[in-house]
Structures are given as C-alpha cells and as structure tokens.
Design an enzyme around this catalytic site. Structure first.
Site, PDB file in Angstrom:
ATOM      1  N   THR A 158       0.851  -1.198   0.000  1.00  0.00           N
ATOM      2  CA  THR A 158       0.000   0.000   0.000  1.00  0.00           C
ATOM      3  C   THR A 158       0.884   1.245   0.000  1.00  0.00           C
ATOM      4  O   THR A 158       1.862   1.307   0.761  1.00  0.00           O
ATOM      5  CB  THR A 158      -0.920  -0.002   1.245  1.00  0.00           C
ATOM      6  OG1 THR A 158      -1.702  -1.197   1.218  1.00  0.00           O
ATOM      7  CG2 THR A 158      -1.847   1.210   1.263  1.00  0.00           C
ATOM      8  N   GLY A 340     -31.965  -3.578  -1.710  1.00  0.00           N
ATOM      9  CA  GLY A 340     -32.523  -4.217  -2.905  1.00  0.00           C
ATOM     10  C   GLY A 340     -31.642  -3.956  -4.114  1.00  0.00           C
ATOM     11  O   GLY A 340     -30.411  -3.865  -3.993  1.00  0.00           O
ATOM     12  N   GLU A 364      -2.979  -6.977   7.212  1.00  0.00           N
ATOM     13  CA  GLU A 364      -2.491  -6.889   8.600  1.00  0.00           C
ATOM     14  C   GLU A 364      -2.899  -8.122   9.414  1.00  0.00           C
ATOM     15  O   GLU A 364      -3.228  -8.031  10.590  1.00  0.00           O
ATOM     16  CB  GLU A 364      -2.941  -5.575   9.242  1.00  0.00           C
ATOM     17  CG  GLU A 364      -2.460  -4.398   8.405  1.00  0.00           C
ATOM     18  CD  GLU A 364      -2.254  -3.137   9.181  1.00  0.00           C
ATOM     19  OE1 GLU A 364      -2.065  -3.208  10.403  1.00  0.00           O
ATOM     20  OE2 GLU A 364      -2.252  -2.071   8.540  1.00  0.00           O
TER      21      GLU A 364
HETATM   22  C1  LIG Z   1      -5.671  -4.323  -0.027  1.00  0.00           C
HETATM   23  C2  LIG Z   1      -4.418  -4.926   0.516  1.00  0.00           C
HETATM   24  C3  LIG Z   1      -3.411  -4.112   1.018  1.00  0.00           C
HETATM   25  C4  LIG Z   1      -2.230  -4.684   1.514  1.00  0.00           C
HETATM   26  N1  LIG Z   1      -1.211  -3.858   1.954  1.00  0.00           N
HETATM   27  C5  LIG Z   1      -0.029  -4.404   2.364  1.00  0.00           C
HETATM   28  C6  LIG Z   1       1.067  -3.566   2.744  1.00  0.00           C
HETATM   29  O1  LIG Z   1       0.983  -2.333   2.758  1.00  0.00           O
HETATM   30  N2  LIG Z   1       2.249  -4.163   3.104  1.00  0.00           N
HETATM   31  C7  LIG Z   1       2.392  -5.519   3.125  1.00  0.00           C
HETATM   32  O2  LIG Z   1       3.482  -5.983   3.471  1.00  0.00           O
HETATM   33  N3  LIG Z   1       1.367  -6.337   2.755  1.00  0.00           N
HETATM   34  C8  LIG Z   1       0.171  -5.813   2.375  1.00  0.00           C
HETATM   35  N4  LIG Z   1      -0.880  -6.625   1.996  1.00  0.00           N
HETATM   36  C9  LIG Z   1      -0.685  -8.075   1.998  1.00  0.00           C
HETATM   37  C10 LIG Z   1      -1.446  -8.777   3.113  1.00  0.00           C
HETATM   38  O3  LIG Z   1      -0.891  -8.468   4.364  1.00  0.00           O
HETATM   39  C11 LIG Z   1      -1.440 -10.299   2.793  1.00  0.00           C
HETATM   40  O4  LIG Z   1      -2.254 -10.465   1.647  1.00  0.00           O
HETATM   41  C12 LIG Z   1      -1.949 -11.102   3.963  1.00  0.00           C
HETATM   42  O5  LIG Z   1      -1.030 -11.088   5.031  1.00  0.00           O
HETATM   43  C13 LIG Z   1      -2.223 -12.561   3.561  1.00  0.00           C
HETATM   44  O6  LIG Z   1      -1.138 -13.102   2.883  1.00  0.00           O
HETATM   45  P1  LIG Z   1      -1.367 -13.852   1.492  1.00  0.00           P
HETATM   46  O7  LIG Z   1      -2.142 -12.963   0.597  1.00  0.00           O
HETATM   47  O8  LIG Z   1      -0.062 -14.331   0.991  1.00  0.00           O
HETATM   48  O9  LIG Z   1      -2.296 -15.088   1.831  1.00  0.00           O
HETATM   49  P2  LIG Z   1      -1.800 -16.506   2.396  1.00  0.00           P
HETATM   50  O10 LIG Z   1      -0.913 -16.324   3.568  1.00  0.00           O
HETATM   51  O11 LIG Z   1      -1.284 -17.315   1.256  1.00  0.00           O
HETATM   52  O12 LIG Z   1      -3.155 -17.133   2.923  1.00  0.00           O
HETATM   53  C14 LIG Z   1      -4.088 -17.814   2.083  1.00  0.00           C
HETATM   54  C15 LIG Z   1      -5.211 -18.324   2.998  1.00  0.00           C
HETATM   55  O13 LIG Z   1      -4.678 -19.267   3.945  1.00  0.00           O
HETATM   56  C16 LIG Z   1      -5.000 -18.843   5.255  1.00  0.00           C
HETATM   57  N5  LIG Z   1      -3.923 -19.253   6.161  1.00  0.00           N
HETATM   58  C17 LIG Z   1      -2.582 -18.983   6.056  1.00  0.00           C
HETATM   59  N6  LIG Z   1      -1.936 -19.504   7.086  1.00  0.00           N
HETATM   60  C18 LIG Z   1      -2.855 -20.090   7.891  1.00  0.00           C
HETATM   61  C19 LIG Z   1      -2.825 -20.805   9.131  1.00  0.00           C
HETATM   62  N7  LIG Z   1      -1.672 -20.981   9.799  1.00  0.00           N
HETATM   63  N8  LIG Z   1      -3.986 -21.282   9.646  1.00  0.00           N
HETATM   64  C20 LIG Z   1      -5.168 -21.072   8.999  1.00  0.00           C
HETATM   65  N9  LIG Z   1      -5.269 -20.412   7.820  1.00  0.00           N
HETATM   66  C21 LIG Z   1      -4.139 -19.927   7.290  1.00  0.00           C
HETATM   67  C22 LIG Z   1      -5.132 -17.334   5.178  1.00  0.00           C
HETATM   68  O14 LIG Z   1      -5.876 -16.819   6.262  1.00  0.00           O
HETATM   69  C23 LIG Z   1      -5.832 -17.192   3.832  1.00  0.00           C
HETATM   70  O15 LIG Z   1      -7.205 -17.441   3.999  1.00  0.00           O
HETATM   71  C24 LIG Z   1      -2.067  -6.086   1.519  1.00  0.00           C
HETATM   72  C25 LIG Z   1      -3.099  -6.903   1.036  1.00  0.00           C
HETATM   73  C26 LIG Z   1      -4.259  -6.341   0.539  1.00  0.00           C
HETATM   74  C27 LIG Z   1      -5.332  -7.237  -0.001  1.00  0.00           C
END
Ligand SMILES: Cc1cc2nc3c(=O)[nH]c(=O)nc-3n(C[C@H](O)[C@H](O)[C@H](O)COP(=O)(O)OP(=O)(O)OC[C@H]3O[C@@H](n4cnc5c(N)ncnc54)[C@H](O)[C@@H]3O)c2cc1C
Length: 385
Positions: A158, A340, A364
């Site tokens: 972000t 709606g 986060e």
């Molecule tokens: C709009 C937006 C803004 C963002 N801004 C930033 C930013 O400024 N800086 C930054 O560094 N990142 C940022 N992110 C990234 C965000 O922090 C990550 O997308 C988030 O931490 C999840 O990581 P991932 O997408 O790799 O999903 P994954 O970690 O691959 O997770 C996939 C799924 O598996 C689940 N999962 C993973 N591990 C476990 C577990 N141990 N037990 C149960 N379920 C689990 C997750 O909850 C999710 O449902 C942003 C994301 C979005 C969408």
C-alpha cells in the site's frame, strides 16, 4: 470506568469527522471509479493535522493518544477505506514504527517529513511466497562494506507506487527464520528500487495505491537499519499492533456507515404501502447491525485504551480487529440486501463498503491469523505466528 471522551479526544473526533464529511466524502465515488486518490487530498490531511496526529509534538505531531487515533480512523473509515488505509499505513505502520524503534537521528530525519506529507511512507513485508507466514521471507540483506545489499520481491505494498520512504524487511540469515530478519529504512529513489502497480483490477480499495516492488541489489548503509540486527521481525509485529488498531477502527467506521445508509433507506423506501423499515425483518436486521457496531466500537476503544495504559494488548487488539471486521462484513452484506437492486449499483455507497471490507479481512493478518494470535495467547504459546 470512564466511557466519555476527554475534550481533546472529542476535538480529534470532530476534526476527523469534518474532514471526512466535507473533504473526502464528495470525492469517494469518483476516486473509486478512477482508481486513484489525489495527492492534494494527502497534503490536506497533513495540513489539518491528521497525518501527524498520532506522533509526538517535538517532531510537529499532534501527540494524540491511541483512543484519539482510533476515533480518527473510525471517522475516515466511515467515509472511505482507501483514505483510511492510506493513513493507517503512512502514520501507524511507518511513522509510529519509526517513533518506536528509530534512533534519535532517524526520528529527526524522517518524522517531520512524514508528518508534513513531504514524504509518504510504505511498509514492505509481504512477498509472493511469504504472506501470513512472513517469517519465511525470501528477501535478503547481505552485509557489504559499511552496509547491506537488499534483494527480493515485495507485493501488495500500500502506497508503494507513491511513497518516498519504505520500511523494508529482509533476512540477514534465513536459517534463523524470524530471528534473522532486519528492518531497513530505504528511500524509494535508491538505485535498484523498482516498482509497478499490482496486476489485475482489485475488488475494493480501488483508490488506494498497491505496488509490486523488486529490490535489485539496493545498497543501504548500516545506519538505515531500524532496530538492531535480528530485531526486524519484532519491529514488523509491533508495527502491526499500531496498524491493526487502525484497521479495527476503520471497520467500525464501515459498519457505522452501513447502519447509517440502511436506516436512511429503510425510512424512505416504501413497498406494500409502508416504509420497508416498518417490516419486522428489516427492523431485526437494523437492530443486529446497531448491536454489532456498538460492540465493535467498545472492543476497539478498549484495545486503544490498553495501548495508552502501556498494558499488554496484542490479544485485545486482535480481538478488536477480528470482531470489528467480521461485524462490518455482516453489516455490509445486510446493507446491500436491504437496499434491494439499488444496493447493487454504485448509485448508493453500500456496494463499495462490501467490496472494501473484504480487504480489511485480509491485510495486517487475515481473520484466520487473528484467531491464531488470540488462541496462542490464550494457550500460553508464543504470539509470533
Ligand atoms: C488491499 C491490501 C493491502 C495490503 N497492503 C499491504 C502492505 O501495505 N504491506 C504488506 O506488506 N502487505 C500488504 N498486503 C498483503 C497482506 O498483508 C497479505 O495479503 C496477507 O497477510 C495474507 O497473505 P497472502 O495474501 O499471501 O495469503 P496466504 O498467507 O497465502 O493465505 C491464504 C489463505 O490461507 C489462510 N492461512 C494462512 N496460514 C494459515 C494458518 N496458519 N492457519 C489457517 N489459515 C491460514 C489465510 O488466512 C488465507 O485465507 C495487503 C493486502 C491487501 C489485499
């Protein structure tokens, strides 16, 4: 137990409410359609004292307590999650993190520029292969003379495309996992800092800037390290304590906005010869939404108050984020239904609330990760996932 706001807290709430209603609300639909936020809006947030609000007066900040910051994030979140998200990253994840971990020199160098918006901040943790499991990061920081060489890839950052300053997390020793992570303050004009917009059209937060960043052999001097060697993961997690409170408060704002829009619509729309608000099923939906908003707000303000008292607040902050975001997801879902067909178009704002709130459920720390943080604290394990 004191539930009323102090005069200072009420003044911050009023300031943020006025800015949200008068300056942000008229732009929200257009920003969402165009996929960008005007830089002038960011300068205005600085000019009225919002961006520096949570920072100390000695650097030009407003010296707000955490309750005041939460009230501000709620007001911005009520109107626009992209704008609230901008500020949470800039002011809480980046500036407050520098305030907490920075040397006297780092604070003097960066905080006034962040407070005035001369410099915009971003927080670079997530990678293609390291999301929820941030400790498995592949970005490296290899010692080179009087500094380090950074290499790697960061995604979903972000403010990443518009920032002048990045906090970059990279591993100095991957075998140590989270104990081998360093945090570095990196100017985004450093040679090798390569950024582009995230690919694809996003579900929500469309006015926010999300970047894919490549770290191509960037040289940073040793004094760019934030915290000590191996302390980077603690820096990252403590920043999330600030940021998660902002996200929880932003979610309270989204839920409140859904309630406000739904009450107005239920009063006005007539079917079967009466206001839709006269149907008990609609009344039940509104009552549940109102109860959710109140509960989410109390949990969030309590977590903020605990942070202000210096109490251990990781569990309380995760509970606030988890509950407030889930409450806002329920509220947005109901609000669209209650409107709606009108709820299905951007003639009304509730469809944007529903799209935006999914982002708060992911960043986060996803809702799953918040449950892990809470459960580990309950079970007496280390809170670091
Ligand atoms: C709009 C937006 C803004 C963002 N801004 C930033 C930013 O400024 N800086 C930054 O560094 N990142 C940022 N992110 C990234 C965000 O922090 C990550 O997308 C988030 O931490 C999840 O990581 P991932 O997408 O790799 O999903 P994954 O970690 O691959 O997770 C996939 C799924 O598996 C689940 N999962 C993973 N591990 C476990 C577990 N141990 N037990 C149960 N379920 C689990 C997750 O909850 C999710 O449902 C942003 C994301 C979005 C969408």
């Amino acid at each position: 137990m004191e539930f009323s706001l102090s005069a200072t807290q009420a003044a911050v709430q009023q300031l943020a409410r006025k800015f949200a209603d008068e300056r942000v609300a008229p732009l929200s639909r257009e920003m969402d359609e165009q996929g960008a936020m005007p830089l002038a809006l960011i300068s205005d947030m600085a000019a009225v004292g919002l961006l520096g609000g949570p920072l100390p007066a000695e650097h030009g900040g407003g010296a707000w307590d955490k309750v005041s910051a939460a009230l501000c994030y709620e007001e911005l979140g009520r109107v626009d999650s992209s704008v609230r998200g901008f500020m949470t990253v800039h002011s809480s994840l980046v500036a407050q993190c520098i305030q907490q971990w920075g040397s006297v020199e780092q604070r003097r160098q960066y905080l006034p520029m962040l407070i005035s918006a001369e410099s915009i901040g971003c927080y670079c943790l997530t990678e293609p292969n390291a999301g929820s499991d941030a400790a498995s990061m592949e970005a490296t920081a290899v010692p080179d003379g009087a500094g380090y060489r950074l290499n790697g890839e960061k995604i979903w950052i972000t403010n990443g495309g518009i920032a002048q300053l990045a906090i970059v997390f990279a591993s100095t020793d991957r075998t140590l996992r989270h104990k081998g992570v360093g945090a570095f303050l990196v100017p985004t004009n450093a040679p090798g800092f390569v950024r582009r917009k995230m690919p694809g059209r996003e579900l929500g937060h469309r006015a926010a800037d999300h970047a894919h960043i490549r770290l191509e052999n960037i040289y940073v001097p040793v004094d760019s390290m934030l915290g000590g060697p191996g302390e980077g993961f603690r820096v990252a997690m403590s920043a999330l304590d600030h940021g998660r409170l902002g996200v929880a408060a932003g979610a309270v704002g989204v839920a409140q906005a859904c309630l406000d829009a739904s009450v107005a619509f239920a009063r006005e729309r007539r079917q079967f010869g009466q206001r839709v608000g006269d149907f008990q099923m609609i009344q039940a939906a509104l009552a549940d939404m109102a109860a959710d908003v109140e509960a989410a707000r109390q949990l969030t303000l309590r977590a903020a108050w605990m942070q202000d008292q210096g109490l251990k607040s990781t569990r309380a902050t995760s509970i606030a984020k988890l509950f407030a975001v889930e409450a806002a997801v329920r509220a947005a879902n109901e609000a669209v239904l209650l409107h709606g067909g009108r709820g299905y178009t951007n003639e009304y704002p509730v469809e944007r609330y529903l799209r935006d709130i999914k982002g708060l459920q992911i960043y986060e720390g996803t809702a799953h990760i918040q449950r892990i943080v809470i459960a580990r604290d309950l079970l007496g394990k280390d809170t670091v996932p």
